[in-house]
Design an enzyme around this catalytic site. Structure first.
Site, mmCIF file in Angstrom:
data_model
loop_
_atom_site.group_PDB
_atom_site.id
_atom_site.type_symbol
_atom_site.label_atom_id
_atom_site.label_comp_id
_atom_site.label_asym_id
_atom_site.label_seq_id
_atom_site.Cartn_x
_atom_site.Cartn_y
_atom_site.Cartn_z
ATOM 1 N N ASP A 274 7.793 7.306 -2.677
ATOM 2 C CA ASP A 274 7.285 5.935 -2.703
ATOM 3 C C ASP A 274 8.452 4.989 -2.993
ATOM 4 O O ASP A 274 8.907 4.892 -4.124
ATOM 5 C CB ASP A 274 6.202 5.848 -3.791
ATOM 6 N N GLY B 92 0.792 -1.226 0.000
ATOM 7 C CA GLY B 92 0.000 0.000 0.000
ATOM 8 C C GLY B 92 0.823 1.273 0.000
ATOM 9 O O GLY B 92 0.309 2.348 0.323
ATOM 10 N N TYR C 40 9.500 -10.579 -14.458
ATOM 11 C CA TYR C 40 8.586 -11.536 -13.832
ATOM 12 C C TYR C 40 8.414 -12.803 -14.673
ATOM 13 O O TYR C 40 8.040 -13.854 -14.143
ATOM 14 C CB TYR C 40 7.239 -10.876 -13.559
#
Length: 210
Positions: free
Chosen positions: A78, A12, A43
């Site tokens: 962030d 979050g 990925y």
């Protein structure tokens, strides 16, 4: 003033960064995800693309932290450069997804970069369990995250806990499993009360944690 939000994939961070930037009028800096040229490949084949991805993040993060150091105002970030080097790259190395040679090269470059920058003025760490992370990742529905391995997430979580337990800067810990700041205003207020105490209280940068 440099405020940073740290936490595992799906914890979050971006949501909290946006909410705090709006609440305080701070300048937000977000993780370069949407335009990242390596994520899909990484990925799909972690061993092949791990070094490329980590160098990409390290480059972007270092440029960002240099800009932040020159900024006259409040910035909330962030994810930090420290997470790349202390958590993500070592985890890939331990899993055998990054060779000894590449990891040594990466670590030497990080050590040089970090000698030129300091810790954030305040770090918020969102602590989350693996089931909560999986639920959050599933909810946001990013295609490139569908192949994330549970052992990869667990390795990251273990390294986050080790890093935070030895973190020397000013820190607020948010329980991401129980503190639903996105949907519960009282939970969000608990976080902002802790921030206000740290930044603007009678004894700023105390030991208050949420």
């Amino acid at each position: 003033m440099h405020i940073a939000v740290a936490g595992n994939i799906g914890s979050g961070k971006t949501t909290l960064t946006k909410m705090l930037a709006k609440r305080y009028g701070w300048e937000p800096r977000f993780e370069p995800v949407d335009n990242n040229p390596y994520l899909d490949d990484f990925y799909a084949d972690m061993e092949r693309w791990s070094f490329n991805l980590q160098i990409y993040f390290l480059n972007k993060r270092f440029k960002e932290v240099v800009e932040i150091s020159k900024y006259d105002g409040y910035i909330i970030q962030d994810r930090t450069i420290f997470e790349d080097a202390r958590i993500f790259a070592p985890n890939l190395h331990d899993m055998g997804m990054m060779s000894d040679r590449d990891f040594a090269n990466y670590s030497d470059l990080f050590d040089l970069m970090i000698s030129l920058v300091g810790l954030p003025d305040l770090m918020l760490y969102i602590r989350s369990s693996i089931p909560n992370l999986v639920a959050q990742i599933s909810k946001r529905g990013r295609d490139f995250e569908k192949s994330i391995r549970i052992d990869y997430l667990k390795g990251l979580n273990d390294r986050y806990e080790e890093w935070i337990s030895n973190y020397k800067g000013h820190l607020i810990i948010v329980d991401g499993d129980t503190c639903k700041f996105e949907s519960n205003p009282s939970d969000f207020k608990r976080i902002t009360d802790s921030i206000d105490s740290q930044l603007y209280g009678l004894f700023p940068f105390g030991d208050n944690k949420d």
